[in-house]
Design a protein around this motif. Structure first.
Motif, PDB file in Angstrom:
ATOM      1  N   ALA A  41       0.842  -1.199   0.000  1.00 53.31           N
ATOM      2  CA  ALA A  41       0.000   0.000   0.000  1.00 53.31           C
ATOM      3  C   ALA A  41       0.879   1.252   0.000  1.00 53.31           C
ATOM      4  O   ALA A  41       1.968   1.273   0.554  1.00 53.31           O
ATOM      5  N   MET A  42       0.393   2.295  -0.628  1.00 54.42           N
ATOM      6  CA  MET A  42       1.098   3.570  -0.643  1.00 54.42           C
ATOM      7  C   MET A  42       0.750   4.330   0.632  1.00 54.42           C
ATOM      8  O   MET A  42      -0.388   4.260   1.106  1.00 54.42           O
ATOM      9  N   GLN A  43       1.727   5.029   1.174  1.00 54.09           N
ATOM     10  CA  GLN A  43       1.450   5.828   2.364  1.00 54.09           C
ATOM     11  C   GLN A  43       2.204   7.145   2.325  1.00 54.09           C
ATOM     12  O   GLN A  43       3.204   7.288   1.628  1.00 54.09           O
ATOM     13  N   LEU A  44       1.678   8.096   3.086  1.00 56.04           N
ATOM     14  CA  LEU A  44       2.327   9.384   3.300  1.00 56.04           C
ATOM     15  C   LEU A  44       2.873   9.363   4.716  1.00 56.04           C
ATOM     16  O   LEU A  44       2.221   8.866   5.631  1.00 56.04           O
ATOM     17  N   ARG A  45       4.070   9.910   4.890  1.00 57.78           N
ATOM     18  CA  ARG A  45       4.672   9.970   6.229  1.00 57.78           C
ATOM     19  C   ARG A  45       5.123  11.399   6.501  1.00 57.78           C
ATOM     20  O   ARG A  45       5.805  12.016   5.697  1.00 57.78           O
ATOM     21  N   PHE A  46       4.709  11.919   7.655  1.00 50.49           N
ATOM     22  CA  PHE A  46       5.123  13.229   8.139  1.00 50.49           C
ATOM     23  C   PHE A  46       5.886  13.010   9.437  1.00 50.49           C
ATOM     24  O   PHE A  46       5.399  12.314  10.327  1.00 50.49           O
ATOM     25  N   GLU A  47       7.069  13.616   9.555  1.00 52.93           N
ATOM     26  CA  GLU A  47       7.848  13.545  10.790  1.00 52.93           C
ATOM     27  C   GLU A  47       8.188  14.975  11.217  1.00 52.93           C
ATOM     28  O   GLU A  47       8.734  15.740  10.422  1.00 52.93           O
ATOM     29  N   PHE A  48       7.861  15.322  12.459  1.00 54.73           N
ATOM     30  CA  PHE A  48       8.016  16.679  12.961  1.00 54.73           C
ATOM     31  C   PHE A  48       9.056  16.753  14.066  1.00 54.73           C
ATOM     32  O   PHE A  48       9.231  15.802  14.827  1.00 54.73           O
ATOM     33  N   THR A  49       9.735  17.911  14.166  1.00 56.43           N
ATOM     34  CA  THR A  49      10.716  18.097  15.228  1.00 56.43           C
ATOM     35  C   THR A  49      10.081  18.676  16.488  1.00 56.43           C
ATOM     36  O   THR A  49      10.379  18.229  17.581  1.00 56.43           O
ATOM     37  N   LYS A  50       9.209  19.648  16.362  1.00 57.08           N
ATOM     38  CA  LYS A  50       8.595  20.313  17.524  1.00 57.08           C
ATOM     39  C   LYS A  50       7.078  20.122  17.571  1.00 57.08           C
ATOM     40  O   LYS A  50       6.529  19.847  18.614  1.00 57.08           O
ATOM     41  N   SER A  52      12.677  27.846  12.006  1.00 53.15           N
ATOM     42  CA  SER A  52      13.770  26.943  11.643  1.00 53.15           C
ATOM     43  C   SER A  52      13.915  25.787  12.638  1.00 53.15           C
ATOM     44  O   SER A  52      14.553  24.793  12.339  1.00 53.15           O
ATOM     45  N   GLN A  53      13.306  25.902  13.810  1.00 49.89           N
ATOM     46  CA  GLN A  53      13.296  24.813  14.785  1.00 49.89           C
ATOM     47  C   GLN A  53      12.044  23.961  14.644  1.00 49.89           C
ATOM     48  O   GLN A  53      12.037  22.802  15.022  1.00 49.89           O
ATOM     49  N   ASN A  54      10.990  24.537  14.134  1.00 51.10           N
ATOM     50  CA  ASN A  54       9.693  23.871  14.005  1.00 51.10           C
ATOM     51  C   ASN A  54       9.599  23.321  12.584  1.00 51.10           C
ATOM     52  O   ASN A  54       9.030  23.944  11.704  1.00 51.10           O
ATOM     53  N   ARG A  55      10.170  22.141  12.348  1.00 51.46           N
ATOM     54  CA  ARG A  55      10.353  21.632  10.989  1.00 51.46           C
ATOM     55  C   ARG A  55       9.680  20.280  10.802  1.00 51.46           C
ATOM     56  O   ARG A  55       9.304  19.623  11.763  1.00 51.46           O
ATOM     57  N   PHE A  56       9.582  19.870   9.524  1.00 50.71           N
ATOM     58  CA  PHE A  56       9.038  18.545   9.223  1.00 50.71           C
ATOM     59  C   PHE A  56       9.703  17.971   7.983  1.00 50.71           C
ATOM     60  O   PHE A  56      10.280  18.675   7.169  1.00 50.71           O
ATOM     61  N   VAL A  57       9.603  16.648   7.863  1.00 47.47           N
ATOM     62  CA  VAL A  57      10.033  15.906   6.683  1.00 47.47           C
ATOM     63  C   VAL A  57       8.815  15.166   6.174  1.00 47.47           C
ATOM     64  O   VAL A  57       8.045  14.592   6.957  1.00 47.47           O
ATOM     65  N   PHE A  58       8.614  15.179   4.861  1.00 48.83           N
ATOM     66  CA  PHE A  58       7.456  14.538   4.237  1.00 48.83           C
ATOM     67  C   PHE A  58       7.944  13.548   3.189  1.00 48.83           C
ATOM     68  O   PHE A  58       8.822  13.879   2.393  1.00 48.83           O
ATOM     69  N   THR A  59       7.391  12.337   3.189  1.00 46.98           N
ATOM     70  CA  THR A  59       7.735  11.351   2.162  1.00 46.98           C
ATOM     71  C   THR A  59       6.484  10.646   1.658  1.00 46.98           C
ATOM     72  O   THR A  59       5.501  10.496   2.390  1.00 46.98           O
ATOM     73  N   THR A  60       6.533  10.246   0.382  1.00 44.77           N
ATOM     74  CA  THR A  60       5.548   9.307  -0.162  1.00 44.77           C
ATOM     75  C   THR A  60       6.305   7.997  -0.304  1.00 44.77           C
ATOM     76  O   THR A  60       7.453   7.978  -0.737  1.00 44.77           O
ATOM     77  N   GLU A  61       5.646   6.912   0.071  1.00 43.77           N
ATOM     78  CA  GLU A  61       6.350   5.632   0.084  1.00 43.77           C
ATOM     79  C   GLU A  61       5.394   4.466  -0.056  1.00 43.77           C
ATOM     80  O   GLU A  61       4.185   4.622   0.101  1.00 43.77           O
ATOM     81  N   PHE A  62       5.969   3.313  -0.356  1.00 45.03           N
ATOM     82  CA  PHE A  62       5.225   2.073  -0.290  1.00 45.03           C
ATOM     83  C   PHE A  62       5.457   1.533   1.113  1.00 45.03           C
ATOM     84  O   PHE A  62       6.605   1.379   1.546  1.00 45.03           O
ATOM     85  N   GLU A  63       4.393   1.279   1.818  1.00 45.57           N
ATOM     86  CA  GLU A  63       4.428   0.924   3.228  1.00 45.57           C
ATOM     87  C   GLU A  63       5.471  -0.149   3.541  1.00 45.57           C
ATOM     88  O   GLU A  63       5.395  -1.262   3.032  1.00 45.57           O
ATOM     89  N   GLU A  64       6.436   0.227   4.364  1.00 46.33           N
ATOM     90  CA  GLU A  64       7.488  -0.673   4.840  1.00 46.33           C
ATOM     91  C   GLU A  64       8.373  -1.261   3.736  1.00 46.33           C
ATOM     92  O   GLU A  64       9.135  -2.182   3.980  1.00 46.33           O
ATOM     93  N   VAL A  65       8.281  -0.758   2.492  1.00 50.13           N
ATOM     94  CA  VAL A  65       9.037  -1.345   1.389  1.00 50.13           C
ATOM     95  C   VAL A  65      10.021  -0.360   0.767  1.00 50.13           C
ATOM     96  O   VAL A  65      11.204  -0.652   0.641  1.00 50.13           O
ATOM     97  N   LYS A  66       9.536   0.816   0.363  1.00 50.79           N
ATOM     98  CA  LYS A  66      10.362   1.716  -0.435  1.00 50.79           C
ATOM     99  C   LYS A  66       9.868   3.150  -0.332  1.00 50.79           C
ATOM    100  O   LYS A  66       8.664   3.403  -0.422  1.00 50.79           O
TER     101      LYS A  66
END
Length: 140
Positions: free
Chosen positions: A22-31, A93-107
């Motif tokens: 399955a395709m998924q979106l992942r957001f990871e935040f610092t603050k 600059s401290q309140n940041r995030f990383v965003f990815t589109t991925e295949f769940e647990e694969v790529k």
């Protein structure tokens, strides 16, 4: 609430039928953070022919949104999520995030080249981290 607007690239991974995950979106935040939960109550709106969502997982600093169908290449999407901004004074600059589109647990298909700034925060009258219990300074 925070609206994320993104556009997928023309990478062939979006239409690769050899991957069945399955395709998924992942957001990871610092603050900034989320209310923890295993349901999609933190997703407030999805527009732009956004695929149906099959599952959501929100931890304090990470969100995983699993899609029922795939995102399309070269397409623009919009997703509004309930996001809790940090207390006190925090630079963008401290309140940041990383965003990815991925295949769940694969790529990982693609993502932000570097962490992106969200917004600065300033204390308000309800901010206990700034004012403790001193109600005279709060403006009440």
């Amino acid at each position: 609430q925070t609206r994320f607007i993104f556009k997928t690239s023309d990478l062939p991974d979006y239409t690769d039928t050899s991957i069945s995950a399955a395709m998924q979106l992942r957001f990871e935040f610092t603050k900034a953070s989320f209310i923890k939960g295993g349901t999609c109550e933190n997703v407030l709106e999805a527009t732009g022919n956004f695929p149906a969502i099959s599952a959501c997982q929100f931890s304090s600093k990470e969100a995983k949104i699993t899609l029922l169908t795939r995102l399309q290449p070269n397409s623009r999407y919009s997703l509004t999520i309930k996001l809790l901004l940090p207390e006190g004074r925090v630079a963008s600059s401290q309140n940041r995030f990383v965003f990815t589109t991925e295949f769940e647990e694969v790529k990982v298909i693609e993502g932000t080249m570097s962490p992106r700034d969200i917004i600065y925060t300033i204390p308000n009258a309800k901010d206990d981290a700034e004012y403790n219990n001193n109600y005279r300074e709060r403006g009440y």
